[in-house]
Design a protein around this motif. Structure first.
Motif, short mmCIF file in Angstrom:
data_model
loop_
_atom_site.label_atom_id
_atom_site.label_comp_id
_atom_site.label_asym_id
_atom_site.label_seq_id
_atom_site.Cartn_x
_atom_site.Cartn_y
_atom_site.Cartn_z
N ASN A 223 1.73 -31.77 22.07
CA ASN A 223 1.70 -30.64 21.12
C ASN A 223 2.44 -29.42 21.66
N ALA A 224 2.90 -29.47 22.89
CA ALA A 224 3.68 -28.37 23.45
C ALA A 224 4.48 -28.91 24.63
N ASP A 225 5.48 -28.13 25.05
CA ASP A 225 6.32 -28.54 26.16
C ASP A 225 5.54 -28.35 27.47
N LEU A 238 1.78 -40.57 14.59
CA LEU A 238 2.41 -39.60 13.68
C LEU A 238 3.07 -40.33 12.52
N ARG A 239 3.25 -39.59 11.43
CA ARG A 239 4.05 -40.11 10.32
C ARG A 239 5.51 -39.72 10.55
N ILE A 292 -0.52 -33.72 11.35
CA ILE A 292 -0.95 -33.57 12.74
C ILE A 292 -2.10 -32.56 12.77
N ASN A 293 -3.16 -32.91 13.47
CA ASN A 293 -4.36 -32.07 13.38
C ASN A 293 -4.64 -31.21 14.62
N ILE A 379 5.03 -22.51 15.32
CA ILE A 379 3.67 -23.01 15.56
C ILE A 379 3.20 -23.68 14.27
N ARG A 380 2.98 -24.97 14.36
CA ARG A 380 2.47 -25.70 13.20
C ARG A 380 0.97 -25.82 13.36
N GLY A 381 0.27 -25.70 12.26
CA GLY A 381 -1.18 -25.77 12.33
C GLY A 381 -1.75 -24.51 12.97
#
Ligand code: ASP
Ligand code: MG
Length: 412
Positions: A223-225, A238-239, A292-293, A379-381
């Motif tokens: 979810n992050a680098d 993931l889709r 993605i949750n 930033i997603r979510g």
């Protein structure tokens, strides 16, 4: 059959090549395995320097850099027990033709990174007793002559690659290059930096692979680098659509063009850790879990924010937009964000070598100002708290937020 892709970091040295062998052995099947490999380590960057030196008349520096690259490959070969000169003959002279355009020379030279890495790996695997075929993508993957960003001719390429696959005696492994192709008149081309994933996806599509696996130096899609954020979370499933969005936002994990050829044939894409080959990693597929949750942080570095202001008061957004995008398209800029106000339009783009000429062209129509040394953080979510945290202590040039996604243009 399956397609595996190994990036430069995975094959940066002899132990990387041995690890590749181990992974190939663990996974070899009678259906065959197509192994797509990048240039070793930072070879592509080094070859880019050779081109730059030659183009700016610094022949001696070009030669020194070239010899370094060759020596480095020779050292890896020796460590692998291969005989330079008899097992493999590396390219002797730099294939530079001052009569050709810069970008065409670039492709002839930079493509050698993949040629060398695959030659070494193919011969090494052969000597270790595997049955191996080496394929030369410049003869199989047909492209146009848009140097450095060549467009693949799918019908010619898929026919050649399928025929090649039919013709093989089903060796355990076919070793071939990512990132490079060739024109009908025999010049090598490149598909854009980091393009090996895309090659793997195309081969998967042409050969109706059961899956394509990208072996990386991270545990999967995070979810992050991990180089920026110490506490990362692995996203196991993931889709396709979420993966596309991640890669277009600048997630370095997969090349943006990779998903489409796979989605078209519903081929799962696996991202697995090179250092821990039995780990699950991440799986991107039709039946992937979505959305993605967990919050996802994506940095896109080296951005420039260009702001256009009308030269007179007769500013019409629609016609200005079409003018701006015409220029942006002509100059091959990659837009990461757009924002408009009553009298200005701002675009955030990757700060490439094409930018200065594009700004010059824009200046004939608009008053142009720009800010460089920027990064775009998506930033997603997101939540209000997450957003506050992300903004804290940073200089924010521009921000765009929707309910779930925040995009911040940040000073580096
Ligand atoms: N070797 C090329 C590059 O570094 C392609 C790749 O690694 O995917 O851009
Ligand atoms: Mg690379």
């Amino acid at each position: 059959m399956k397609v595996f892709k190994f990036g430069g970091a995975s094959v940066k040295d002899a132990s990387g090549v041995r690890n590749l062998e181990r992974i190939v052995r663990m996974n070899s099947t009678s259906d065959g395995l197509m192994v797509v490999v990048s240039a070793m380590g930072k070879t592509t960057n080094a070859l880019e320097r050779v081109v730059d030196y030659l183009e700016t008349g610094k022949e001696e520096m070009a030669l020194t850099q070239w010899v370094d690259i060759i020596d480095h490959h020779v050292a890896i070969m020796k460590e692998l027990g291969l005989q330079p000169g008899s097992d493999i003959r590396l390219q002797g002279e730099i294939p530079f033709d001052p009569a050709l355009p810069y970008d065409q020379n670039y492709d002839q030279i930079v493509s050698l990174g993949e040629i060398m890495s695959t030659q070494i790996i193919a011969v090494y695997l052969l000597k270790q007793g595997l049955s191996v075929e080496w394929w030369n993508m410049p003869k199989l993957l047909r492209t146009d002559s848009t140097w450095r960003e060549a467009v693949v001719d799918d019908s010619t390429s898929s026919a050649a690659i399928r025929a090649g696959w039919e013709r093989t005696n089903r060796p355990q492994v076919v070793v071939t290059q990512g990132f490079i192709g060739g024109t009908a008149d025999g010049y090598r081309t490149t598909l854009g930096r980091e393009g090996s994933d895309y090659t793997a996806a195309l081969l998967g599509n042409y050969l109706n692979a059961e899956s394509v696996t990208i072996w990386k130096d991270v545990p999967g899609i995070l979810n992050a680098d991990p180089r920026i954020e110490p506490n990362t979370i692995l996203i196991p499933s993931l889709r396709y659509q979420d993966a596309v969005e991640l890669s277009y936002s600048g997630a370095q994990i997969i090349h943006p063009k990779t998903i489409r050829p796979l989605e078209n044939k519903r081929i799962p894409l696996l991202v697995k850790p090179f250092g821990d080959p039995t780990a699950e990693g991440s799986r991107i597929a039709e039946d992937g879990v979505g959305p993605i949750n967990v919050p996802v942080y994506i940095w896109r570095k080296n951005q420039i924010l260009i702001t256009m202001r009308a030269k007179d008061f007769a500013f019409a957004l629609e016609s200005s937009l079409s003018e701006i995008f015409e220029i942006i398209h002509q100059h091959r800029l990659k837009v990461s964000l757009i924002q408009s106000s009553a009298v200005t339009i701002s675009v955030c783009v990757d700060n490439t070598r094409f930018v200065p000429a594009a700004i010059e062209a824009l200046q004939t129509h608009f008053n142009v100002s720009y800010n460089d040394h920027l990064s775009l953080l998506t930033i997603r979510g997101t939540t209000p708290e997450i957003l506050e945290q992300a903004k804290a202590g940073r200089t924010i040039m521009l921000s765009q937020t929707t309910r779930r996604t925040a995009r911040l243009v940040v000073k580096e």
